[in-house]
Design a protein around this motif. Structure first.
Motif, short mmCIF file in Angstrom:
data_model
loop_
_atom_site.label_atom_id
_atom_site.label_comp_id
_atom_site.label_asym_id
_atom_site.label_seq_id
_atom_site.Cartn_x
_atom_site.Cartn_y
_atom_site.Cartn_z
N LYS A 1 -46.53 6.60 -12.93
CA LYS A 1 -46.69 6.24 -11.53
C LYS A 1 -48.00 6.80 -10.95
CE LYS A 1 -41.71 6.01 -10.59
NZ LYS A 1 -40.58 6.57 -9.79
N LYS A 2 -48.42 7.93 -11.49
CA LYS A 2 -49.63 8.57 -10.97
C LYS A 2 -50.57 8.92 -12.13
CE LYS A 2 -47.27 10.73 -7.03
NZ LYS A 2 -46.96 12.02 -6.36
N LYS A 3 -51.84 9.08 -11.80
CA LYS A 3 -52.83 9.42 -12.80
C LYS A 3 -52.86 10.93 -13.03
CE LYS A 3 -55.72 5.39 -11.87
NZ LYS A 3 -57.09 4.88 -11.57
N PHE A 4 -53.46 11.33 -14.14
CA PHE A 4 -53.47 12.73 -14.55
C PHE A 4 -54.80 13.41 -14.22
CE2 PHE A 4 -50.41 10.55 -17.20
CZ PHE A 4 -49.30 11.39 -17.13
N HIS A 5 -54.72 14.72 -14.01
CA HIS A 5 -55.92 15.52 -13.80
C HIS A 5 -56.44 16.07 -15.14
CE1 HIS A 5 -53.86 15.75 -9.82
NE2 HIS A 5 -55.09 15.54 -9.40
N VAL A 6 -55.53 16.30 -16.06
CA VAL A 6 -55.89 16.85 -17.37
C VAL A 6 -55.03 16.19 -18.44
CG1 VAL A 6 -56.08 18.92 -18.80
CG2 VAL A 6 -56.45 19.09 -16.33
N ILE A 7 -55.67 15.78 -19.54
CA ILE A 7 -54.94 15.25 -20.69
C ILE A 7 -55.37 16.04 -21.92
CG2 ILE A 7 -54.51 13.27 -22.20
CD1 ILE A 7 -55.07 11.45 -19.80
N PHE A 8 -54.42 16.64 -22.59
CA PHE A 8 -54.63 17.26 -23.90
C PHE A 8 -54.10 16.28 -24.94
CE2 PHE A 8 -55.45 21.06 -21.62
CZ PHE A 8 -55.96 22.01 -22.49
N CYS A 9 -54.97 15.80 -25.80
CA CYS A 9 -54.54 14.95 -26.92
C CYS A 9 -55.31 15.43 -28.14
CB CYS A 9 -54.81 13.48 -26.63
SG CYS A 9 -54.15 12.37 -27.91
N ARG A 10 -54.86 16.53 -28.70
CA ARG A 10 -55.62 17.21 -29.75
C ARG A 10 -55.02 16.98 -31.13
NH1 ARG A 10 -56.49 23.25 -28.04
NH2 ARG A 10 -54.22 23.27 -28.21
N ASN A 11 -55.90 16.64 -32.05
CA ASN A 11 -55.51 16.45 -33.45
C ASN A 11 -54.45 15.36 -33.62
OD1 ASN A 11 -57.16 18.80 -34.34
ND2 ASN A 11 -55.68 19.94 -33.12
N VAL A 12 -54.56 14.35 -32.78
CA VAL A 12 -53.69 13.18 -32.85
C VAL A 12 -54.49 11.98 -33.34
CG1 VAL A 12 -52.30 11.54 -31.52
CG2 VAL A 12 -52.15 13.99 -31.02
N MET A 13 -55.67 11.79 -32.77
CA MET A 13 -56.46 10.60 -33.08
C MET A 13 -57.12 10.63 -34.45
SD MET A 13 -58.07 9.55 -29.35
CE MET A 13 -58.67 11.18 -28.89
N ILE A 14 -57.02 11.75 -35.14
CA ILE A 14 -57.55 11.81 -36.52
C ILE A 14 -56.76 10.87 -37.43
CG2 ILE A 14 -58.56 14.12 -36.42
CD1 ILE A 14 -56.00 15.22 -37.63
N TYR A 15 -55.58 10.46 -37.00
CA TYR A 15 -54.75 9.57 -37.80
C TYR A 15 -54.96 8.10 -37.44
CZ TYR A 15 -52.55 14.04 -38.75
OH TYR A 15 -52.34 15.34 -39.10
N PHE A 16 -55.85 7.84 -36.47
CA PHE A 16 -56.10 6.47 -36.01
C PHE A 16 -57.43 5.96 -36.56
CE2 PHE A 16 -53.71 7.57 -31.81
CZ PHE A 16 -52.52 7.65 -32.52
N ASP A 17 -57.53 4.64 -36.70
CA ASP A 17 -58.84 4.09 -37.06
C ASP A 17 -59.69 3.98 -35.80
OD1 ASP A 17 -58.00 1.81 -35.68
OD2 ASP A 17 -57.58 0.65 -37.48
N ALA A 18 -60.96 3.58 -35.96
CA ALA A 18 -61.92 3.60 -34.86
C ALA A 18 -61.50 2.71 -33.69
CB ALA A 18 -63.30 3.20 -35.36
N VAL A 19 -61.00 1.52 -34.00
CA VAL A 19 -60.61 0.58 -32.94
C VAL A 19 -59.42 1.11 -32.15
CG1 VAL A 19 -59.73 -1.74 -32.45
CG2 VAL A 19 -61.52 -1.42 -34.17
#
Length: 272
Positions: A208-226
């Motif tokens: 419902k609302k936007k965030f002031h801080v997002i921690f997304c650490r060591n998650v995207m290493i498992y994703f491809d570039a796109v």
């Protein structure tokens, strides 16, 4: 151990990428067989083809959630990459308290694993705000793909060795002895973290609302570039101007394809 054929592995890789964003490389083949072998045995299945068809046909979604639990990598600990937490305390919080409307500070731990990260953020904010804490809503949203690790988060029970990196006053204030070598997160801290199962590949984020801080650490290493670029675009969309994005030190954003401004290694900001 039931062997997985080339075709079966590719089918499974496609399903996992499509539904969870995780890109499994060929060298993960043995790991996949090891983690899913017991599931096939319990279901009395003789092939991965049978298992894949079962997951795809399950109307309840339970089979898919179990698959997510099995293939997710959940390794973390308290105060991992501590310079991020120090920056959060010393620079991010002082800058955001003047921006947050209605004393509502929204922090999201995306890919929270077993809970050490969001609990650490909650401890930092509790200490930072002190006596004024009751005037603020600083509850941390902590999400993960895996239902299994979220159960660990909610239980808030950790081995004593897991707490060694925490300052002694924090261990005393926010944890209680819970049997030999075990400590439980204090109730007042548990109330500061909201745990939810959430798939970062959802086409539309339900917030419902936007965030002031997002921690997304060591998650995207498992994703491809796109996949990574698409997720970062969503983070940008769901962040307040002036907000901060923290990623893992082994991760980077493609500066040519992101609106985030680079601040320091693994830290970016949405300029407002």
């Amino acid at each position: 151990m039931i062997q997985i054929t080339d075709q079966e592995f590719q089918q499974l890789v496609h399903y996992i990428k499509q539904h969870y964003g995780i890109h499994l490389k060929a060298e993960k083949r043995t790991l996949v067989m090891g983690r899913l072998g017991s599931v096939l045995q319990q279901l009395r299945m003789n092939s991965f083809t049978e298992y894949i068809e079962y997951v795809q046909a399950d109307p309840t979604g339970q089979a898919s959630r179990l698959l997510a639990d099995k293939i997710s990598t959940n390794h973390t600990f308290f105060m991992r990459e501590p310079e991020h937490f120090l920056l959060f305390r010393d620079q991010v919080l002082p800058s955001l308290v003047h921006q947050a409307r209605d004393q509502d500070l929204r922090v999201w731990s995306a890919g929270c694993s077993t809970g050490e990260e969001p609990y650490t953020l909650a401890m930092i904010m509790d200490e930072y705000f002190g006596l004024e804490k009751s005037e603020w809503d600083t509850r941390v949203l902590a999400t993960d793909l895996s239902s299994k690790v979220l159960d660990t988060c909610r239980a808030g029970l950790y081995e004593e060795e897991k707490l060694q990196a925490l300052p002694a006053p924090w261990r005393k204030a926010y944890f209680q002895a819970a049997g030999p070598g075990k400590f439980k997160v204090a109730k007042k801290l548990q109330q500061e973290v909201i745990f939810r199962r959430f798939n970062l590949m959802e086409p539309v984020f339900p917030f419902k609302k936007k965030f002031h801080v997002i921690f997304c650490r060591n998650v995207m290493i498992y994703f491809d570039a796109v996949t990574k670029r698409q997720l970062v675009e969503k983070f940008y969309e769901w962040m307040e101007p002036g907000g901060y994005l923290f990623i893992g030190h082994s991760e980077t954003l493609d500066r040519e394809h992101t609106k985030f401004k680079y601040m320091m290694p693994a830290v970016y900001r949405k300029e407002g």
